[in-house]
Write an enzyme that holds these catalytic residues in place. Structure first.
Site, PDB file in Angstrom:
ATOM      1  N   ASP A  81       9.970   6.186  -3.602  1.00 40.95           N
ATOM      2  CA  ASP A  81      10.072   7.416  -2.843  1.00 40.95           C
ATOM      3  C   ASP A  81      11.558   7.669  -2.730  1.00 40.95           C
ATOM      4  O   ASP A  81      12.346   6.756  -2.446  1.00 40.95           O
ATOM      5  CB  ASP A  81       9.403   7.323  -1.470  1.00 40.95           C
ATOM      6  CG  ASP A  81       9.179   8.713  -0.867  1.00 40.95           C
ATOM      7  OD1 ASP A  81       8.967   9.676  -1.631  1.00 40.95           O
ATOM      8  OD2 ASP A  81       9.219   8.843   0.363  1.00 40.95           O
ATOM      9  N   GLY A  85      15.144  18.852  -9.372  1.00 38.88           N
ATOM     10  CA  GLY A  85      15.296  18.767  -7.921  1.00 38.88           C
ATOM     11  C   GLY A  85      16.642  19.305  -7.457  1.00 38.88           C
ATOM     12  O   GLY A  85      17.054  20.411  -7.803  1.00 38.88           O
TER      13      GLY A  85
END
Length: 191
Positions: free
Chosen positions: A69, A149
């Site tokens: 993550d 991103g």
């Protein structure tokens, strides 16, 4: 060659990891093992979300697995977007997320930020966590076509270009994910 499942559907991240582990492990992703269910990321930390994903694969597919993550933490935004990096603007649109960070930082002098990754590796029934962090600053406007991103607005310390201006090989040498992966590789080689 040893197989490891990387609990992700993100092809960009899969390719980064495959390049980082080339010649050492065959990296499979969720699609490769036929995992189509959406693994909920309901924990309140990077480590918690990574562990939820790796545990899901081990329990449902019986394969050793690692999951990460990752997120962007911006100092002036109280470390937002953090665990909500992928859906900061409400959806999963990279450009909307990036633009929201830029909007919130308008007029802000402190542009310090960091990318952080936590990897949860479950091997032989044991969970091992590895952290990678890279510090940098948020640019005032996007630059570069590579990456994904927040890469077009993140300039790592010691560089005058963003992640999105680096080729993937260069980024893989210094990125938060690469740092965490290298720690995991060192662990795998010594155990």
């Amino acid at each position: 060659m040893n197989k490891l499942v990387f609990a992700t559907n993100n092809q960009h991240k899969t390719e980064e990891i495959r390049l980082a582990l080339i010649g050492q492990y065959e990296v499979l992703n969720l699609k490769d093992i036929g995992c189509t269910e959406d693994i909920a990321e309901t924990a309140d930390s990077f480590a918690g979300n990574a562990t939820l994903k790796s545990t899901h694969v081990v329990e449902n597919y019986g394969l050793d697995c690692f999951a990460d993550d990752s997120g962007l933490e911006v100092a002036a935004l109280n470390n937002e977007p953090g665990i909500y990096s992928a859906r900061y603007a409400g959806g999963r649109d990279d450009l909307e997320n990036l633009n929201l960070v830029l909007k919130k930082l308008e007029g802000e002098v402190n542009r310090k930020a960091r990318f952080k990754t936590i990897i949860s590796l479950i091997r032989n029934g044991e969970n091992h966590l590895f952290e990678g962090v890279i510090n940098g600053v948020i640019r005032t406007e996007p630059s570069g076509e590579k990456g994904f991103g927040y890469d077009p607005i993140f300039q790592p310390d010691g560089y005058n270009i963003t992640f999105a201006e680096m080729d993937m090989k260069e980024k893989n040498l210094i990125s938060h994910r690469a740092i965490a992966v290298q720690k995991m590789i060192a662990f795998l080689k010594s155990h």
